[in-house]
Design an enzyme around this catalytic site. Sequence first.
Site, PDB file in Angstrom:
ATOM      1  N   ASP A  67     -24.042 -13.083   4.849  1.00 58.39           N
ATOM      2  CA  ASP A  67     -24.052 -13.263   3.393  1.00 58.39           C
ATOM      3  C   ASP A  67     -23.759 -11.955   2.658  1.00 58.39           C
ATOM      4  O   ASP A  67     -23.774 -10.870   3.255  1.00 58.39           O
ATOM      5  CB  ASP A  67     -25.396 -13.853   2.941  1.00 58.39           C
ATOM      6  CG  ASP A  67     -26.610 -13.170   3.579  1.00 58.39           C
ATOM      7  OD1 ASP A  67     -26.449 -12.104   4.202  1.00 58.39           O
ATOM      8  OD2 ASP A  67     -27.714 -13.704   3.453  1.00 58.39           O
ATOM      9  N   ASN A 135     -39.741 -17.667   1.907  1.00 62.09           N
ATOM     10  CA  ASN A 135     -39.764 -19.088   1.501  1.00 62.09           C
ATOM     11  C   ASN A 135     -39.048 -19.980   2.523  1.00 62.09           C
ATOM     12  O   ASN A 135     -38.733 -21.122   2.231  1.00 62.09           O
ATOM     13  CB  ASN A 135     -39.135 -19.249   0.112  1.00 62.09           C
ATOM     14  CG  ASN A 135     -37.643 -18.893   0.091  1.00 62.09           C
ATOM     15  OD1 ASN A 135     -37.104 -18.418   1.088  1.00 62.09           O
ATOM     16  ND2 ASN A 135     -36.988 -19.132  -1.029  1.00 62.09           N
ATOM     17  N   HIS A 137     -36.048 -19.348   3.867  1.00 62.39           N
ATOM     18  CA  HIS A 137     -34.584 -19.339   3.841  1.00 62.39           C
ATOM     19  C   HIS A 137     -34.009 -18.611   5.050  1.00 62.39           C
ATOM     20  O   HIS A 137     -34.657 -17.758   5.658  1.00 62.39           O
ATOM     21  CB  HIS A 137     -34.024 -18.808   2.506  1.00 62.39           C
ATOM     22  CG  HIS A 137     -34.084 -17.320   2.286  1.00 62.39           C
ATOM     23  ND1 HIS A 137     -34.549 -16.758   1.121  1.00 62.39           N
ATOM     24  CD2 HIS A 137     -33.703 -16.278   3.052  1.00 62.39           C
ATOM     25  CE1 HIS A 137     -34.454 -15.453   1.202  1.00 62.39           C
ATOM     26  NE2 HIS A 137     -33.947 -15.126   2.367  1.00 62.39           N
ATOM     27  N   GLU A 142     -31.167 -21.267   0.398  1.00 67.79           N
ATOM     28  CA  GLU A 142     -32.490 -21.434  -0.194  1.00 67.79           C
ATOM     29  C   GLU A 142     -32.991 -22.869   0.034  1.00 67.79           C
ATOM     30  O   GLU A 142     -32.211 -23.761   0.373  1.00 67.79           O
ATOM     31  CB  GLU A 142     -32.411 -21.138  -1.703  1.00 67.79           C
ATOM     32  CG  GLU A 142     -32.001 -19.701  -2.040  1.00 67.79           C
ATOM     33  CD  GLU A 142     -33.103 -18.661  -1.795  1.00 67.79           C
ATOM     34  OE1 GLU A 142     -34.038 -18.931  -1.019  1.00 67.79           O
ATOM     35  OE2 GLU A 142     -33.013 -17.566  -2.384  1.00 67.79           O
TER      36      GLU A 142
HETATM   37  C1  GLP Z   1     -32.472 -11.643   2.530  1.00 68.03           C
HETATM   38  C2  GLP Z   1     -31.251 -11.935   3.388  1.00 68.03           C
HETATM   39  C3  GLP Z   1     -31.634 -12.687   4.627  1.00 68.03           C
HETATM   40  C4  GLP Z   1     -32.817 -12.000   5.276  1.00 68.03           C
HETATM   41  C5  GLP Z   1     -34.016 -12.118   4.401  1.00 68.03           C
HETATM   42  C6  GLP Z   1     -35.262 -11.459   4.976  1.00 68.03           C
HETATM   43  O1  GLP Z   1     -32.654 -12.520   1.481  1.00 68.03           O
HETATM   44  N1  GLP Z   1     -30.222 -12.650   2.714  1.00 68.03           N
HETATM   45  O2  GLP Z   1     -30.514 -12.749   5.489  1.00 68.03           O
HETATM   46  O3  GLP Z   1     -33.074 -12.591   6.518  1.00 68.03           O
HETATM   47  O4  GLP Z   1     -33.720 -11.515   3.161  1.00 68.03           O
HETATM   48  O5  GLP Z   1     -35.207 -10.083   4.777  1.00 68.03           O
HETATM   49  P1  GLP Z   1     -36.152  -9.030   5.424  1.00 68.03           P
HETATM   50  O6  GLP Z   1     -35.749  -8.933   6.839  1.00 68.03           O
HETATM   51  O7  GLP Z   1     -35.891  -7.754   4.683  1.00 68.03           O
HETATM   52  O8  GLP Z   1     -37.537  -9.526   5.255  1.00 68.03           O
END
Ligand code: GLP
Length: 240
Positions: A67, A135, A137, A142
């Site tokens: 993404d 959440n 995702h 989402e």
């Molecule tokens: C973001 C990214 C995800 C990631 C998530 C968790 O929103 N788009 O791909 O897995 O956050 O992030 P973190 O690993 O910093 O908790």
Amino acid sequence: MKIVVTKDYEELSAKAAKIMLDVVKEDPYAVLGLATGTTPLGLYGHMIKDREKNGTSYAHVRTVNLDEYQGLPRTHAQSYAYFMRKNLFEGLKIDPENTNIENGMAADEEKECARYDALLERLPRDIQLLGLGSNGHVAFNEPGTPFSSGTHVVTLAESTVKDNARLFSDISEVPRKAFTMGIRQIMQAKKILILASGANKADAVFKMVKGEVTEQVPASVLQLHPDCILIADKEAAAKL
Ligand code: GLP
């Protein structure tokens, strides 16, 4: 889903690195689906150290990222393109030509999504790495995203904007929209490796593993994947 619980983040990162390195060693032409966020940073550090020590070659590896924020150029320090360059690609000496990510600056959203859909068809992934949103995702899919989705533009959930604000100087700077690979495409990867660390992921881990498979918890779809491994540290796995 295979579940591995580790004593801490370091062990999680080392175990994840072993899985990624096995894929690259088995096929030097492997296609790696990669993720951003803070969770994979330890894993990326291990891969870089391994290359320095053992000379693992990434000359032929191709990468596809999940993404990208909409509206951030590749040079912006918070863009995912920049994150990948600084935290992995430079260290592995991967040719930028062999890396792929959505173009956050694309003027025509539909065209950019179609370009990425076609690219994902051309480059079937041997492994897809995922982090987990608090959440539930995955990538930027989402809650409520159809499991049949392809690449699309999303409006980020308020909780995601808040979670990600820590990486920006002010919450008002967090982009509200992003391009993301869809759930259908995540599920197409031959193997999936999902990482979760810390107590703030415990609810999402529980729902992903033990809850109903529902579009309200995007990560729950992974229960249906034939070769998915979750590595969680004991804080993230606390509610299992
Ligand atoms: C973001 C990214 C995800 C990631 C998530 C968790 O929103 N788009 O791909 O897995 O956050 O992030 P973190 O690993 O910093 O908790």
